[in-house]
Motif scaffolding. Structure first.
Motif, PDB file in Angstrom:
ATOM      1  N   LEU A   1       0.861  -1.179   0.000  1.00  0.00           N
ATOM      2  CA  LEU A   1       0.000   0.000   0.000  1.00  0.00           C
ATOM      3  C   LEU A   1       0.898   1.230   0.000  1.00  0.00           C
ATOM      4  N   ARG A   2       0.374   2.313  -0.549  1.00  0.00           N
ATOM      5  CA  ARG A   2       1.069   3.586  -0.439  1.00  0.00           C
ATOM      6  C   ARG A   2       0.140   4.587   0.225  1.00  0.00           C
ATOM      7  N   LEU A   3       0.573   5.086   1.353  1.00  0.00           N
ATOM      8  CA  LEU A   3      -0.173   6.118   2.055  1.00  0.00           C
ATOM      9  C   LEU A   3       0.312   7.488   1.609  1.00  0.00           C
ATOM     10  N   SER A   4      -0.617   8.415   1.561  1.00  0.00           N
ATOM     11  CA  SER A   4      -0.294   9.808   1.250  1.00  0.00           C
ATOM     12  C   SER A   4      -0.774  10.691   2.388  1.00  0.00           C
ATOM     13  N   CYS A   5      -0.083  11.775   2.563  1.00  0.00           N
ATOM     14  CA  CYS A   5      -0.473  12.770   3.560  1.00  0.00           C
ATOM     15  C   CYS A   5      -0.352  14.134   2.896  1.00  0.00           C
ATOM     16  N   ALA A   6      -1.483  14.738   2.634  1.00  0.00           N
ATOM     17  CA  ALA A   6      -1.516  16.044   1.990  1.00  0.00           C
ATOM     18  C   ALA A   6      -1.585  17.137   3.040  1.00  0.00           C
ATOM     19  N   ALA A   7      -0.728  18.128   2.904  1.00  0.00           N
ATOM     20  CA  ALA A   7      -0.639  19.209   3.881  1.00  0.00           C
ATOM     21  C   ALA A   7      -1.112  20.512   3.283  1.00  0.00           C
ATOM     22  N   SER A   8      -1.793  21.287   4.093  1.00  0.00           N
ATOM     23  CA  SER A   8      -2.171  22.637   3.687  1.00  0.00           C
ATOM     24  C   SER A   8      -1.114  23.602   4.192  1.00  0.00           C
ATOM     25  N   GLY A   9      -1.091  24.793   3.655  1.00  0.00           N
ATOM     26  CA  GLY A   9      -0.167  25.791   4.151  1.00  0.00           C
ATOM     27  C   GLY A   9       1.089  25.905   3.315  1.00  0.00           C
ATOM     28  N   ARG A  10       1.658  27.084   3.312  1.00  0.00           N
ATOM     29  CA  ARG A  10       2.822  27.374   2.473  1.00  0.00           C
ATOM     30  C   ARG A  10       4.136  26.965   3.111  1.00  0.00           C
ATOM     31  N   THR A  11       4.084  26.574   4.394  1.00  0.00           N
ATOM     32  CA  THR A  11       5.332  26.302   5.094  1.00  0.00           C
ATOM     33  C   THR A  11       5.637  24.816   5.192  1.00  0.00           C
ATOM     34  N   PHE A  12       4.947  24.002   4.401  1.00  0.00           N
ATOM     35  CA  PHE A  12       5.124  22.559   4.492  1.00  0.00           C
ATOM     36  C   PHE A  12       6.591  22.168   4.366  1.00  0.00           C
ATOM     37  N   SER A  13       7.307  22.782   3.440  1.00  0.00           N
ATOM     38  CA  SER A  13       8.691  22.382   3.184  1.00  0.00           C
ATOM     39  C   SER A  13       9.622  22.684   4.344  1.00  0.00           C
ATOM     40  N   ARG A  14       9.176  23.442   5.314  1.00  0.00           N
ATOM     41  CA  ARG A  14      10.011  23.756   6.471  1.00  0.00           C
ATOM     42  C   ARG A  14       9.878  22.722   7.585  1.00  0.00           C
ATOM     43  N   PHE A  15       8.897  21.850   7.460  1.00  0.00           N
ATOM     44  CA  PHE A  15       8.627  20.876   8.518  1.00  0.00           C
ATOM     45  C   PHE A  15       9.265  19.529   8.202  1.00  0.00           C
ATOM     46  N   ALA A  16       9.827  18.917   9.236  1.00  0.00           N
ATOM     47  CA  ALA A  16      10.111  17.491   9.147  1.00  0.00           C
ATOM     48  C   ALA A  16       8.782  16.760   9.293  1.00  0.00           C
ATOM     49  N   MET A  17       8.692  15.600   8.688  1.00  0.00           N
ATOM     50  CA  MET A  17       7.437  14.852   8.696  1.00  0.00           C
ATOM     51  C   MET A  17       7.657  13.438   9.211  1.00  0.00           C
ATOM     52  N   GLY A  18       6.639  12.917   9.840  1.00  0.00           N
ATOM     53  CA  GLY A  18       6.742  11.560  10.355  1.00  0.00           C
ATOM     54  C   GLY A  18       5.461  10.781  10.131  1.00  0.00           C
ATOM     55  N   TRP A  19       5.612   9.481  10.142  1.00  0.00           N
ATOM     56  CA  TRP A  19       4.476   8.564  10.156  1.00  0.00           C
ATOM     57  C   TRP A  19       4.512   7.777  11.465  1.00  0.00           C
ATOM     58  N   PHE A  20       3.331   7.623  12.033  1.00  0.00           N
ATOM     59  CA  PHE A  20       3.154   6.853  13.260  1.00  0.00           C
ATOM     60  C   PHE A  20       2.005   5.884  13.046  1.00  0.00           C
ATOM     61  N   ARG A  21       1.868   4.914  13.927  1.00  0.00           N
ATOM     62  CA  ARG A  21       0.747   4.000  13.832  1.00  0.00           C
ATOM     63  C   ARG A  21       0.286   3.571  15.216  1.00  0.00           C
ATOM     64  N   GLN A  22      -0.983   3.246  15.294  1.00  0.00           N
ATOM     65  CA  GLN A  22      -1.557   2.806  16.552  1.00  0.00           C
ATOM     66  C   GLN A  22      -2.463   1.615  16.298  1.00  0.00           C
ATOM     67  N   ALA A  23      -2.078   0.484  16.856  1.00  0.00           N
ATOM     68  CA  ALA A  23      -2.881  -0.731  16.763  1.00  0.00           C
ATOM     69  C   ALA A  23      -3.899  -0.740  17.903  1.00  0.00           C
ATOM     70  N   PRO A  24      -4.984  -1.485  17.748  1.00  0.00           N
ATOM     71  CA  PRO A  24      -5.998  -1.531  18.808  1.00  0.00           C
ATOM     72  C   PRO A  24      -5.410  -1.956  20.148  1.00  0.00           C
ATOM     73  N   GLY A  25      -5.716  -1.163  21.180  1.00  0.00           N
ATOM     74  CA  GLY A  25      -5.258  -1.486  22.513  1.00  0.00           C
ATOM     75  C   GLY A  25      -3.804  -1.196  22.785  1.00  0.00           C
TER      76      GLY A  25
END
Length: 118
Positions: free
Chosen positions: A18-42
């Motif tokens: 699968l490929r997940l995407s995360c679309a960001a609003s705002g003009r300052t996106f390129s200034r941010f580091a980005m991360g992916w996290f996950r949470q399984a049930p419980g």
């Protein structure tokens, strides 16, 4: 202010991709580091992957190293998570997040469900 919207989750068989995407609003996106996290049930939310502002550096949780790839396209204000060789234990809600200060994620998306069947 940055708003994040994840997409691309779904149901996949073990070994699939699968490929997940995360679309960001705002003009300052390129200034941010980005991360992916996950949470399984419980369970608590866990770190999955991180990419710096330019895309030149990334790191991964040991559990996904070699299977997942994080990338970003600053022109499209989007960060991606390519997930290959998926396992049932990858089943979770996946969140993207933005960090102004390294390691301090201040903006979060609403999450997208990934379910891997055995």
């Amino acid at each position: 202010q940055v708003q994040l919207v994840e997409s691309g989750g779904g149901l996949v068989q073990a070994g699939g991709s699968l490929r997940l995407s995360c679309a960001a609003s705002g003009r300052t996106f390129s200034r941010f580091a980005m991360g992916w996290f996950r949470q399984a049930p419980g369970k608590e939310r866990d770190f999955v992957a991180h990419i710096n502002w330019s895309g030149s550096s990334s790191n991964y949780a040991d559990s996904v190293k070699g299977r997942f790839t994080i990338s970003r396209d600053n022109a499209k204000n989007t960060v991606y998570l390519q997930m290959n060789s998926l396992k049932p234990e990858d089943t979770a809600v996946y969140y993207c997040a933005a960090a102004w200060v390294p390691g301090e994620y201040i903006y979060w998306g609403q999450g997208t469900q990934v379910t891997v069947s055995s």
